[in-house]
Design an enzyme around this catalytic site. Structure first.
Site, PDB file in Angstrom:
ATOM      1  N   GLU A  71       5.538  -9.625 -11.854  1.00 58.09           N
ATOM      2  CA  GLU A  71       4.275 -10.277 -11.484  1.00 58.09           C
ATOM      3  C   GLU A  71       3.629 -10.865 -12.731  1.00 58.09           C
ATOM      4  O   GLU A  71       3.475 -10.168 -13.738  1.00 58.09           O
ATOM      5  CB  GLU A  71       3.295  -9.239 -10.922  1.00 58.09           C
ATOM      6  CG  GLU A  71       3.414  -9.011  -9.444  1.00 58.09           C
ATOM      7  CD  GLU A  71       2.371  -8.018  -8.951  1.00 58.09           C
ATOM      8  OE1 GLU A  71       2.686  -7.285  -8.026  1.00 58.09           O
ATOM      9  OE2 GLU A  71       1.250  -7.960  -9.522  1.00 58.09           O
ATOM     10  N   TYR A  75       2.169  -5.813  -0.190  1.00 58.25           N
ATOM     11  CA  TYR A  75       1.602  -5.160  -1.374  1.00 58.25           C
ATOM     12  C   TYR A  75       0.559  -4.173  -0.874  1.00 58.25           C
ATOM     13  O   TYR A  75      -0.487  -4.586  -0.368  1.00 58.25           O
ATOM     14  CB  TYR A  75       0.969  -6.219  -2.282  1.00 58.25           C
ATOM     15  CG  TYR A  75       0.522  -5.714  -3.645  1.00 58.25           C
ATOM     16  CD1 TYR A  75      -0.445  -4.731  -3.777  1.00 58.25           C
ATOM     17  CD2 TYR A  75       1.053  -6.268  -4.817  1.00 58.25           C
ATOM     18  CE1 TYR A  75      -0.859  -4.290  -5.022  1.00 58.25           C
ATOM     19  CE2 TYR A  75       0.639  -5.838  -6.068  1.00 58.25           C
ATOM     20  CZ  TYR A  75      -0.313  -4.847  -6.166  1.00 58.25           C
ATOM     21  OH  TYR A  75      -0.732  -4.424  -7.395  1.00 58.25           O
ATOM     22  N   ASP A 131     -10.558  -6.730 -10.493  1.00 56.96           N
ATOM     23  CA  ASP A 131      -9.847  -6.081 -11.588  1.00 56.96           C
ATOM     24  C   ASP A 131     -10.750  -5.184 -12.413  1.00 56.96           C
ATOM     25  O   ASP A 131     -11.921  -5.475 -12.620  1.00 56.96           O
ATOM     26  CB  ASP A 131      -9.210  -7.133 -12.499  1.00 56.96           C
ATOM     27  CG  ASP A 131      -7.947  -7.718 -11.875  1.00 56.96           C
ATOM     28  OD1 ASP A 131      -7.019  -6.944 -11.612  1.00 56.96           O
ATOM     29  OD2 ASP A 131      -7.918  -8.941 -11.628  1.00 56.96           O
TER      30      ASP A 131
END
Lengths: 417, 273
Positions: free
Chosen positions: B49, B175, B60
């Site tokens: 990735e 995911y 994040d």
């Protein structure tokens, strides 16, 4: 072709909606191409739950009744519509009225929305509130209702804003809120918003994210607008009482755009009412140090919605600049982006210097110290009022009071306090 | 068959799970991150990735926020990221490359143009954090046309009513965001994973990768015992960050340290089952 005609199909609002500019958003939370729900999957179920909870509350007369009670006896509504005689004489032109949102409890329009959302959060059983704040007005309003209802409260505020809005930081802490200074980026409202979203995604089970402006994922832009529309609804009635007709021009400052959306929305379907949103031009629209998202931005996706954003060619978000911490944001609510594209609302800019001059003008002529945010609206009034006839009825939204800004203003005027 | 499907099929035949390391493009500079990217398959990466730096990475944690900032400071842009993938493809035709990031840089590039250029550069799949299936209409068409997989995220909050819709529009792999939170913070317990996976398996036949909060070889091994792949991001970036000099520049230690950590993770993943 009127704006109403063109909006129905060309801009993508569902054709099944009534032929009104007040019918948006569509079921996907879109105003034309703007709005939507651009959030991480973790948050998506929460945003959908909020949408359903808000729809249920809106349809429940008991919710309205409860909100009206708090708006009247706690917030202090209705706020007056004040005829600004000396400012009118000084500028020589339009008859200037001020919608006195600075007289609300906590000193700004922010409590209108916060009161609505806190009642909703309680209905949803949430025990912890997080919010972002720029100038601190939304943070103070949020901390206030959390004190009122005994809820845990965490406020994210950019470190730069913590520094330039110390009185509000102290107020929030007195009210029992935890104030987190956000040091990422330039330490302003955009960074506070990022950090509040990180908190929300981490504490999804018990936490309610109390957004302070008409931006973010659907249903926030709609919900905040609905709660702020009390400003415009009252203005309509009060102007009828004062002058027997609707106003001709309404001017309001825009950061995220909640005070402007609140006063504009009830007038969207009245074509005779000219609506003007004043963005913070900062050091000048083309100085590279501005917060004028509509005038100098391009459509993009940030903080849950598609809207006009200040950004570079690569889609990286620019830092905004404004003397006013409350307008220092590189985006704007999606409904404003749509209203700009269809031409229903005019968007203009006022610089830091113009706002400072208007701040002093208003204080000197009316004995009202306006927030620097509202001073941007006043700055544009100072430009257009002299060009308008004395029969023109102009309303300017005084979205907040300026006590919090006296240190900033003093510094700019070279005065040490 | 796409590169991603081929790789998962091959690993299934070998009876082992996949290790998916992550790096942020241009962190701390273009040349170092390209060298790291090129060395990752040799150190045990099965898929890779690449994080596309964004100014406002609101999903994040601090580690990836700082990496994004370093990448942007070093001149990262979508054009540079695609250039990096094309350079990687000059001598690796097999390792799947997935770009992970936020929607706005793609919007700015143009959805269709981006998908075409990304596929041409050798990108295989996209993970776009702030694009739930409901908002994917502008990108899905061009992505399918270009042969790019759109990898959907599933979270612990994704309820049963929603899960079939999310998985139904996915391709490549799923995911699974194993915690509610931002990257690089908490780690899901094996009980939590054990509870989550059957629900996912019932909703999709695609391989499932577990990400968010996997730091150690043991955690990576646990992830591939429960699912098909383990994504490790913040732990590798923290090592990279720790190897930089005071000005944030790469040192001779940077690549060896990150790659040694990657090898340890790979060994654990390969001997997990």
């Amino acid at each position: 072709m009127s704006a109403a005609d063109s909006s129905g199909t060309e801009r993508g609002v569902a054709e099944t909606l009534p032929n009104s500019l007040r019918a948006g958003p569509d079921p996907r939370g879109r105003f034309g191409i703007f709005g939507g729900r651009f959030v991480a999957e973790t948050l998506m179920p929460l945003v959908l739950e909020l949408d359903a909870a808000y729809a249920a509350a809106k349809a429940d007369p008991a919710f309205r009744k409860e909100l009206d009670y708090y708006l009247k006896d706690y917030v202090g509504r209705p706020s007056p519509l004040w005829f600004a005689r000396r400012l009118t004489e000084e500028l020589g032109g339009a008859r200037i009225y001020m919608k006195r949102e600075e007289l609300n409890h906590t000193g700004s329009h922010k409590l209108n929305n916060v009161m609505g959302q806190i009642l909703l959060a309680r209905r949803m059983g949430r025990s912890r509130i997080v919010a972002e704040t720029g100038a601190g007005q939304h943070g103070v309003a949020t901390a206030t209702v959390c004190a009122l209802f005994g809820l845990k409260c965490t406020i994210y505020m950019g470190a730069t804003d913590v520094e330039r809005q110390k009185p509000n930081v102290f107020r929030m802490r007195l009210l029992g809120a935890e104030v987190v200074a956000v040091t990422s980026g330039a330490g302003t409202l955009k960074d506070a918003m990022n950090e509040a979203m990180r908190d929300w995604v981490t504490n999804v089970r018990d936490t309610y994210f109390l957004v302070g402006t008409v931006a973010g994922p659907h249903p926030y832009p709609q919900m905040v607008r609905d709660f702020q529309s009390v400003i415009g609804d009252e203005t309509r009635v009060q102007m009828q009482e004062a002058e027997g007709r609707l106003p001709d021009v309404i001017v309001a400052a825009i950061g995220g755009g909640s005070n402007a959306m609140g006063i504009f929305h009830p007038f969207l379907d009245d074509p005779s009412v000219r609506l003007v949103g004043v963005e913070a031009a900062g050091r000048g629209l083309d100085s590279g140090e501005t917060a004028a998202s509509i005038l100098r931005g391009r459509p993009g996706v940030l903080h849950g919605n598609r809207t006009y954003l200040l950004q570079d060619e690569d889609g990286q978000i620019d830092e905004a600049h404004s003397i006013s911490a409350g307008l220092d944001y590189p985006g704007i609510g999606p409904e404003h982006s749509w209203l700009a594209d269809i031409g229903r609302v005019e968007y203009v800019g006022a610089t830091d210097d113009q706002a400072l001059a208007a701040f002093q003008l208003c204080t000197r002529t009316e004995g009202i110290i306006p927030a620097l945010e509202a001073a941007h609206a006043l700055a544009h009034v100072a430009v257009i009022a002299p060009t308008l006839s004395p029969e023109t009825l102009l309303v300017v939204n005084i979205s907040g009071r300026g006590d919090k800004d006296i240190f900033t203003v003093a510094a700019h005027l070279g005065v040490t306090l | 068959m796409s590169r991603i499907a081929r790789r998962f099929a091959a690993l299934k035949a070998q009876g082992r799970g996949a290790l998916i390391p992550y790096l942020q493009a241009c962190d701390p500079d273009y040349d170092t991150s390209l060298a790291l990217l090129r060395a990752m398959p040799g150190a045990g990466a099965d898929l890779i990735e690449i994080g596309v730096p964004f100014s406002d990475p609101s999903a994040d944690g601090p580690t990836i926020q700082l990496a994004a900032r370093r990448g942007l400071k070093a001149g990262a842009s979508m054009v540079r990221v695609l250039e990096m993938v094309a350079r990687f493809r000059e001598d690796d035709a097999d390792t799947p490359i997935i770009l992970m990031g936020y929607l706005n840089p793609i919007e700015a590039y143009g959805h269709a143009r981006f998908c075409a250029d990304a596929a041409r550069a050798g990108v295989d799949g996209l993970i776009i954090v702030d694009m739930p299936p409901e908002e994917a209409d502008l990108l899905d068409g061009p992505a399918v046309e270009a042969g790019l997989d759109i990898i959907r995220l599933v979270a612990p909050t994704t309820d049963d009513a929603r899960l079939p819709m999310v998985c139904g529009s996915a391709s490549g792999f799923i995911y699974y965001v194993s915690i509610t939170g931002v990257t690089g913070t908490r780690t899901a317990s094996s009980d939590e994973l054990a509870a989550a996976l059957p629900r996912l398996r019932a909703a999709t036949d695609l391989p499932v990768a577990i990400g968010f909060g996997i730091r150690s070889p043991e955690q990576a091994a646990a992830a591939v015992r429960a699912a098909d792949a383990a994504v490790v991001a913040s732990a590798l970036i923290a090592t990279l960050e720790d190897s930089l000099d005071e000005e944030g520049r790469a040192t001779p230690d940077t690549l060896p340290r990150v790659l040694a950590q990657l090898s340890d993770l790979a060994k654990a993943v390969r001997s997990a089952r």
